[in-house]
Design an enzyme around this catalytic site. Structure first.
Site, PDB file in Angstrom:
ATOM      1  N   GLY A   1       0.819  -1.202   0.000  1.00 12.53           N
ATOM      2  CA  GLY A   1       0.000   0.000   0.000  1.00 12.53           C
ATOM      3  C   GLY A   1       0.855   1.254   0.000  1.00 12.53           C
ATOM      4  N   CYS A   2       0.239   2.367  -0.362  1.00 10.66           N
ATOM      5  CA  CYS A   2       1.000   3.618  -0.506  1.00 10.66           C
ATOM      6  C   CYS A   2       1.443   4.172   0.840  1.00 10.66           C
ATOM      7  CB  CYS A   2       0.185   4.640  -1.291  1.00 10.66           C
ATOM      8  SG  CYS A   2      -1.494   4.917  -0.691  1.00 10.66           S
ATOM      9  N   PHE A   3       0.521   4.309   1.795  1.00 10.14           N
ATOM     10  CA  PHE A   3       0.919   4.749   3.134  1.00 10.14           C
ATOM     11  C   PHE A   3       1.945   3.777   3.723  1.00 10.14           C
ATOM     12  CE2 PHE A   3      -2.975   7.497   4.181  1.00 10.14           C
ATOM     13  CZ  PHE A   3      -2.220   8.646   4.355  1.00 10.14           C
ATOM     14  N   ALA A   4       1.688   2.481   3.531  1.00  4.77           N
ATOM     15  CA  ALA A   4       2.577   1.470   4.101  1.00  4.77           C
ATOM     16  C   ALA A   4       3.985   1.603   3.546  1.00  4.77           C
ATOM     17  CB  ALA A   4       2.027   0.075   3.819  1.00  4.77           C
TER      18      ALA A   4
ATOM     19  N   CYS B   1       5.481   4.324   2.295  1.00  2.00           N
ATOM     20  CA  CYS B   1       6.103   5.551   2.784  1.00  2.00           C
ATOM     21  C   CYS B   1       6.555   5.405   4.233  1.00  2.00           C
ATOM     22  CB  CYS B   1       5.119   6.713   2.638  1.00  2.00           C
ATOM     23  SG  CYS B   1       5.859   8.337   2.901  1.00  2.00           S
TER      24      CYS B   1
END
Length: 324
Positions: free
Chosen positions: A133-136, A138
């Site tokens: 995932g994107c948040f994950a 980052c």
């Protein structure tokens, strides 16, 4: 060299569009088909209008087995449904951009979590990749070096803001321009679904990891990018932290540790992740930034494809930042 033949399922959305923009220009890839039932027969450039002049491909409602790799750019829950309903021929590698196979409970033994900064060697040997995932992505880029040395010994406090494309293309009350513009809001405080995959990755590096991750996600009033700011108690000096992060990422082509403060325009439209560390009293402060649609989704998927097929990791991904 024979080109990799790629198929894309779910080509009309944000991640599908980014996948097309990358693969149309990838020197080692031919796109065989782009599946979209809602757009079957339409020119890709009629949906992704920026691709006008770059490709004459059309969306199709059909699938082909004459491919080497299949990208699943579909919504959460739909990747598993697709694979349950469609037989994918043996030998075809699959990269799923949804969350369906990221967690060990859903992944079985076949799927590998596709964060190269964590699992590069395993990705090279795998046929099935669960793209993070994107948040994950980052947040993990900001924490992996500490976890690798067992240095996360207390709670981590994380505040991260994402652009509107992180919500996907389907409209909702919080994705309309009139709501999002000049606005800022918190959502899923302490409960965001990406916490689970972050926790599993940190446990991979620090067996038995059980520290609390206090994650406050925010919706920003910009289109793309994620900035995560996090802090924790640490005995490291500023110099020791800098050396630790530089050492961990020394062999990773897309993740760089900056001694200067960082901002989103350095990474938007690229597959880069930038990390910056500071020491304030007894606290270590870490900032990490990525483009949520590239390093946080489609760019990372192409990076994984490159690894799986033995290509240079950065091939087709040397992209220019927006800068201003």
């Amino acid at each position: 060299m024979k080109k990799i033949k790629a198929g894309i399922v779910g080509g009309a959305g944000y991640t599908g569009g980014e996948m097309l923009r990358l693969l149309v220009n990838h020197p080692s890839v031919d796109i065989v088909f782009v599946n979209s039932n809602s757009n079957a027969g339409n020119l890709i450039s009629d949906v992704h209008t920026d691709l006008f002049g770059d490709t004459d491909l059309r969306f199709t409602g059909e699938l082909s087995s004459d491919i080497d790799v299949l990208f699943l750019c579909v919504g959460h829950g739909d990747a598993k449904k697709f694979l349950d309903a469609n037989l994918v021929a043996d030998g075809i590698k699959i990269i799923d951009l949804s969350q369906d196979f990221r967690l060990k409970a859903n992944a079985g033994t076949e799927w590998v979590y596709g964060l190269p900064e964590l699992n590069r060697d395993r990705i090279k040997q795998s046929d099935f990749i669960a793209n993070p995932g994107c948040f994950a992505t980052c947040i993990q880029l900001g924490l992996l070096p500490l976890a690798a040395k067992g240095l996360i010994k207390g709670e981590v406090h994380i505040n991260a803001t994402t652009g509107s494309t992180g919500a996907g293309q389907s409209l909702s009350t919080t994705s309309h321009f009139s709501w999002r513009n000049n606005n800022l809001s918190v959502y899923k405080a302490f409960e965001h679904q990406h916490l689970n995959e972050i926790g599993e990755s940190l446990s991979q590096l620090t067996p038995g990891f059980d520290q609390v991750l206090n994650f406050i996600p925010q919706r920003g009033d910009f289109t793309r990018g994620i900035l995560a700011a996090m802090y924790l108690e640490s005995d490291l000096s500023a110099e020791e932290a800098q050396r630790l992060y530089e050492s961990y990422y020394a062999d990773h082509v897309f993740t760089h540790v900056s001694k200067k403060n960082i901002d989103l325009k350095q990474v938007v439209n690229t597959n880069k992740g930038l990390v910056h560390v500071e020491k304030h009293g007894g606290k270590l402060f870490v900032v990490s930034i990525i483009d949520n649609l590239l390093k946080g989704a489609s760019g990372q998927a192409v990076q994984n494809m490159n690894l799986m097929f033995g290509l240079p990791e950065s091939e087709g991904l040397r992209l220019k930042a927006a800068a201003f």
